[in-house]
Design a protein around this motif. Structure first.
Motif, mmCIF file in Angstrom:
data_model
loop_
_atom_site.group_PDB
_atom_site.id
_atom_site.type_symbol
_atom_site.label_atom_id
_atom_site.label_comp_id
_atom_site.label_asym_id
_atom_site.label_seq_id
_atom_site.Cartn_x
_atom_site.Cartn_y
_atom_site.Cartn_z
ATOM 1 N N THR A 33 0.849 -1.193 0.000
ATOM 2 C CA THR A 33 0.000 0.000 0.000
ATOM 3 C C THR A 33 0.883 1.240 0.000
ATOM 4 O O THR A 33 2.104 1.175 0.227
ATOM 5 N N SER A 34 0.258 2.378 -0.218
ATOM 6 C CA SER A 34 1.016 3.628 -0.261
ATOM 7 C C SER A 34 1.753 3.883 1.036
ATOM 8 O O SER A 34 2.882 4.392 1.034
ATOM 9 N N ASP A 35 1.147 3.512 2.150
ATOM 10 C CA ASP A 35 1.802 3.722 3.447
ATOM 11 C C ASP A 35 2.977 2.783 3.648
ATOM 12 O O ASP A 35 3.909 3.109 4.402
ATOM 13 N N GLU A 36 2.949 1.605 3.010
ATOM 14 C CA GLU A 36 4.020 0.622 3.183
ATOM 15 C C GLU A 36 5.214 0.895 2.271
ATOM 16 O O GLU A 36 6.322 0.420 2.534
ATOM 17 N N MET A 61 11.653 5.450 -1.927
ATOM 18 C CA MET A 61 11.332 4.823 -3.211
ATOM 19 C C MET A 61 10.423 5.725 -4.042
ATOM 20 O O MET A 61 10.610 5.867 -5.254
ATOM 21 N N LYS A 62 9.447 6.347 -3.397
ATOM 22 C CA LYS A 62 8.563 7.280 -4.103
ATOM 23 C C LYS A 62 9.361 8.459 -4.650
ATOM 24 O O LYS A 62 9.192 8.859 -5.818
ATOM 25 N N ASP A 63 10.241 9.006 -3.809
ATOM 26 C CA ASP A 63 11.019 10.167 -4.236
ATOM 27 C C ASP A 63 11.954 9.831 -5.391
ATOM 28 O O ASP A 63 12.119 10.620 -6.334
ATOM 29 N N ALA A 64 12.589 8.664 -5.329
ATOM 30 C CA ALA A 64 13.510 8.275 -6.394
ATOM 31 C C ALA A 64 12.775 8.124 -7.718
ATOM 32 O O ALA A 64 13.255 8.582 -8.769
ATOM 33 N N GLY A 75 6.604 -4.726 -10.261
ATOM 34 C CA GLY A 75 6.410 -4.115 -8.962
ATOM 35 C C GLY A 75 7.691 -4.068 -8.160
ATOM 36 O O GLY A 75 8.605 -4.879 -8.336
ATOM 37 N N ILE A 76 7.752 -3.094 -7.252
ATOM 38 C CA ILE A 76 8.993 -2.872 -6.511
ATOM 39 C C ILE A 76 9.299 -4.014 -5.543
ATOM 40 O O ILE A 76 10.469 -4.297 -5.281
ATOM 41 N N ASP A 77 8.280 -4.671 -5.007
ATOM 42 C CA ASP A 77 8.567 -5.762 -4.071
ATOM 43 C C ASP A 77 9.206 -6.939 -4.785
ATOM 44 O O ASP A 77 10.164 -7.536 -4.283
ATOM 45 N N SER A 78 8.691 -7.280 -5.966
ATOM 46 C CA SER A 78 9.286 -8.367 -6.737
ATOM 47 C C SER A 78 10.707 -8.022 -7.160
ATOM 48 O O SER A 78 11.614 -8.861 -7.093
ATOM 49 N N ALA A 79 10.923 -6.762 -7.579
ATOM 50 C CA ALA A 79 12.260 -6.340 -7.994
ATOM 51 C C ALA A 79 13.233 -6.375 -6.821
ATOM 52 O O ALA A 79 14.386 -6.805 -6.956
ATOM 53 N N SER A 80 12.773 -5.921 -5.652
ATOM 54 C CA SER A 80 13.642 -5.921 -4.474
ATOM 55 C C SER A 80 14.042 -7.336 -4.085
ATOM 56 O O SER A 80 15.206 -7.609 -3.764
ATOM 57 N N LEU A 95 14.013 -1.244 1.618
ATOM 58 C CA LEU A 95 14.907 -0.645 0.630
ATOM 59 C C LEU A 95 15.699 0.522 1.222
ATOM 60 O O LEU A 95 15.162 1.370 1.939
ATOM 61 N N SER A 96 16.978 0.569 0.876
ATOM 62 C CA SER A 96 17.823 1.709 1.243
ATOM 63 C C SER A 96 17.764 2.754 0.131
ATOM 64 O O SER A 96 17.154 2.535 -0.922
ATOM 65 N N VAL A 97 18.410 3.883 0.362
ATOM 66 C CA VAL A 97 18.427 4.941 -0.654
ATOM 67 C C VAL A 97 19.096 4.445 -1.928
ATOM 68 O O VAL A 97 18.590 4.654 -3.043
ATOM 69 N N ALA A 98 20.247 3.793 -1.798
ATOM 70 C CA ALA A 98 20.967 3.312 -2.978
ATOM 71 C C ALA A 98 20.166 2.247 -3.721
ATOM 72 O O ALA A 98 20.117 2.248 -4.964
ATOM 73 N N GLU A 99 19.545 1.343 -2.979
ATOM 74 C CA GLU A 99 18.743 0.301 -3.621
ATOM 75 C C GLU A 99 17.536 0.898 -4.337
ATOM 76 O O GLU A 99 17.176 0.468 -5.444
ATOM 77 N N ALA A 100 16.893 1.894 -3.707
ATOM 78 C CA ALA A 100 15.760 2.565 -4.354
ATOM 79 C C ALA A 100 16.205 3.256 -5.638
ATOM 80 O O ALA A 100 15.480 3.260 -6.649
ATOM 81 N N ALA A 101 17.404 3.829 -5.632
ATOM 82 C CA ALA A 101 17.927 4.490 -6.835
ATOM 83 C C ALA A 101 18.177 3.486 -7.948
ATOM 84 O O ALA A 101 17.906 3.758 -9.126
ATOM 85 N N ILE A 102 18.706 2.312 -7.578
ATOM 86 C CA ILE A 102 18.942 1.281 -8.595
ATOM 87 C C ILE A 102 17.624 0.825 -9.216
ATOM 88 O O ILE A 102 17.500 0.703 -10.443
ATOM 89 N N ILE A 103 16.609 0.592 -8.385
ATOM 90 C CA ILE A 103 15.315 0.131 -8.901
ATOM 91 C C ILE A 103 14.664 1.211 -9.766
ATOM 92 O O ILE A 103 14.137 0.922 -10.846
ATOM 93 N N ALA A 104 14.696 2.465 -9.301
ATOM 94 C CA ALA A 104 14.092 3.550 -10.081
ATOM 95 C C ALA A 104 14.779 3.720 -11.431
ATOM 96 O O ALA A 104 14.142 4.075 -12.431
#
Length: 727
Positions: free
Chosen positions: A99-102, A107-110, A205-210, A221-230
């Motif tokens: 969900t949006s809260d989870e 990740m949203k910002d990236a 989806g981001i969960d499957s990618a993570s 997800l960390s900042v670096a991991e979120a950047a890689i996924i984005a």
């Protein structure tokens, strides 16, 4: 009157002056400008009305948020090895819905930074971004980091449209994006997008990618991991961490720079994407040969279903690695290799269809049909053993001519009289030709079909030397039947199938097994196969424990075969070129046998050493007279003279050639008192006579007793015919 006339003249003069002014270029421009503005405004108003109506209609007919949330586009299949290890995941993987809260804010910002920086301010399409794309199209510049489509447009394309590059598709994409903005909130759109967008490698989806790239859920997800996924969205295959780590890190650095420029992270934050620990990607190269063979069987095993499933297979991960390594390290340059290994019940433990699945996914283990060479002699000798031969029988290696076909041995010479065991161990072609001619080529073909050969079989004389094309998996199955002591074997690769929730959809059940050949035939052929490895052409396949097998080499060294078994595991190896060209030095006893040995040393290392059962317990009809005397009941022993008269051993003399004469006579009547025979004296006997008074060779009492109880003993062969019998 004069005043009215003057006024008319004055009006006419003004009209002429106005017309003259209008005819000037400046006047015409103003007039057309006004017209364009009026008509343009009207058209724009109509267009806006049309777009509004289209957006309203699209929003009204659009599925609800919860329907879009539940939509999945294809089936996911997780394939597991026999120990539960995941070996490959096929089809899309959607992971857990967040969900949006989870969803982590980072990740949203990236994603917003790199894909749609004005996401929170536009209405589905970004005029600034679209205008920039038009200018770039005119100037040829490629300075933009992101794409032209907003997050809303990308979501519309992923859910409702395709990736065709056309004006019509872009127009519909824009309408649907605005409809999404009309119907859903920004948070709902971003939630749908992050749970549905494709990140490569089958991950949606981001969960499957993570989970795929970092081995943990997206909530961590960390900042670096979120950047890689984005950074993956622009080109998932190009920037995938499993495909190109450097490209993924470089793209992530761009995302981090944009986040700093847009104030989504502090400029002082130092993040090194190269330090991210990526999930170790298990090699799926040779495993795909196995899944290509096993998974199509699901169409027969399961009812039609589109829900995610998990397939538990018979594959042993360690054995598969060993099989792959042995094929790669032993296959001659420029050639291909294949291997099939199965357990005693038919469970396929390892399957390699080529040296590299990425280069060629053609499965040579299950699909290719090639000549097996002398390994086909398995069926020739099986037919001979079933017809009455034993490994110790004497045969003659001599030139043979069968309807003009003159086979010769690979050595180019004949060795004369040898036993059947030696002829098989050294793969004597002339003996195989004689045996096939004697038992019948059709009988050999029937034996091959009985043992599981599914390809077409001709019955020309040359078939005894392996001229028929077969599949490697079929030949391996045939040898597995011998390993199972003549009991039928059915190869299989799927143990069970479950849903993602653990519901059992299919469970393998052992099929009813039948005895394809008698035990003594299986023991006899095992004796021959063991000798072929111990002292014959298959010596390179020795692994320090009992091994039985057979080599095969076709003309001009085009194919090399070795199939054998040890400790309950049967393995077949083929090597050759796809274009059927010659491979220098390739023989079944060289590279294929070495590949077999390299693999089997690993495959059987945790299994106990098993000695082969080669003790021939011949059926009663095949027992020789001396064997019957030693193994049977002495009270039941008898023999017949040259005229067919029953001779009791106790009444015969040396001139009759009785090798079992002793101090008492034996009769068929157990109640008759036994009278010791006197040396040189024959017990009196009366010749039985029939109803017409003519003497009978055998009495009625004997016939009554003999017809239902036992067969006449079979005379022992000495040397088999040396001249072929044409059929």
């Amino acid at each position: 009157m004069d005043k009215r006339g003057s006024r008319r003249k004055s009006s006419a003069r003004k009209q002429r002056a106005a017309r003259a002014a209008a005819d000037k270029p400046q006047g015409r421009l103003q007039r057309w400008t006004r017209r364009l503005l009026v008509w343009g405004g009207a058209i724009a108003l109509l267009g806006a009305l049309f777009i509004a109506l289209a957006v309203a209609f699209a929003a009204r007919s659009m599925p609800s948020y919860y329907q879009l949330k539940a939509t999945q586009t294809a089936q996911t299949i997780v394939v597991r090895a026999r120990d539960g290890t995941e070996i490959v995941e096929l089809g899309p993987s959607f992971g857990k819905w967040l969900t949006s809260d989870e969803i982590p804010q980072v990740m949203k910002d990236a994603m917003i930074s790199v894909e749609d920086r004005r996401f929170h301010s536009h209405f589905g399409i970004d005029p600034v971004r679209t205008g920039g794309a038009i200018i770039e199209g005119i100037t040829g510049s490629r300075a933009r980091v992101g794409g032209t489509s907003t997050i809303s447009q990308q979501l519309a394309r992923n859910v409702f449209l395709n990736n065709n590059r056309s004006i019509d598709r872009k127009a519909r994409e824009a309408i649907l994006a605005m409809a999404l903005e009309w119907k859903f909130s920004k948070e709902q759109i971003l939630e749908l997008y992050l749970n549905k967008v494709y990140f490569g490698g089958g991950a949606y989806g981001i969960d499957s990618a993570s989970r795929k790239f970092f081995s943990h859920p997206a909530t961590e997800l960390s900042v670096a991991e979120a950047a890689i996924i984005a950074g993956l969205v622009k080109a998932p295959s190009r920037y995938s961490p499993t495909a190109d780590v450097d490209a993924a890190v470089g793209r992530a650095s761009v995302v981090l720079r944009l986040m700093k420029e847009q104030g989504r992270i502090s400029p002082d934050v130092t993040v090194d994407p190269s330090a991210v620990r990526l999930k170790e990607e298990a090699s799926q190269n040779s495993v795909r040969y196995f899944t290509d063979w096993a998974l199509p069987q699901l169409d027969l095993l399961l009812p039609e279903t589109f829900e995610p499933i998990e397939v538990w297979t018979t594959l042993d991960v360690g054995m598969q690695r060993a099989a792959t390594a042995s094929i790669k390290s032993n296959t001659p340059d420029g050639a291909q290799g294949a291997m099939v290994s199965m357990d005693r019940d038919g469970a396929v433990l390892a399957l390699v269809g080529g040296t590299d699945y990425v280069q060629t996914n053609y499965n040579r283990a299950t699909d290719a049909m090639r000549q097996p060479g002398s390994s086909w002699k398995l069926f020739v000798y099986l037919a001979a053993l079933e017809s009455g031969y034993t490994p110790d029988d004497r045969v003659v290696d001599t030139p043979v001519d069968i309807d003009g076909w003159r086979p010769r041995n690979s050595s180019g010479r004949n060795v004369g009289e040898i036993d059947l065991r030696t002829a098989f161990a050294y793969s004597i072609n002339t003996v195989a030709a004689q045996l096939g001619n004697e038992v019948g080529f059709g009988t050999v073909a029937s034996m091959a079909r009985r043992f599981g050969i599914t390809t077409e079989i001709n019955t020309y004389p040359a078939m005894v030397l392996g001229s028929n094309e077969v599949r490697l998996i079929d030949m391996t199955r045939a040898f597995a039947v011998v390993s199972a002591k003549g009991s039928s074997v059915e190869p299989y690769g799927i143990l069970k199938v479950e849903t993602a929730e653990g519901e059992l959809l299919y469970q393998h059940e052992a099929p009813r097994r039948s005895q394809l050949v008698p035990d003594y035939v299986a023991a006899g052929i095992t004796d021959l196969l063991q000798t072929a490895v111990a002292t014959g052409t298959g010596r390179a396949a020795q692994i320090g424990r009992p091994v039985a097998g057979k080599t095969g080499t076709t003309s001009s060294n085009k194919d090399g075969y070795f199939v054998g078994f040890s400790s309950g595991i049967t393995t077949g190896v083929w090597m050759g070129r796809d274009d059927n060209a010659r491979v220098g030095g390739l023989q079944g006893g060289t590279a294929p046998a070495r590949a077999f040995a390299a693999y089997m040393r690993y495959a059987v290392k945790d299994r106990p050493v098993e000695e082969f059962d080669t003790d021939l317990q011949l059926p009663e009809w095949q027992l020789e007279p001396d064997d019957e005397y030693l193994l049977g009941d002495p009270e039941d022993y008898y023999f017949i003279d040259e005229q067919g008269n029953l001779i009791e051993p106790g009444t015969s003399d040396s001139s009759r050639g009785d090798p079992f004469a002793d101090d008492f006579d034996r009769t068929l009547d157990p109640d008759r008192p036994r009278v010791p025979a006197q040396p040189g004296q024959r017990a009196p006997q009366q010749t039985p006579r029939g109803a017409d008074g003519a003497p009978q060779a055998i009495g009625d009492d004997f016939l009554d007793e003999a017809t239902g109880a036992r067969r006449e003993p079979r005379a022992a062969p000495t040397v088999r015919p040396t001249q072929p019998q044409l059929q």
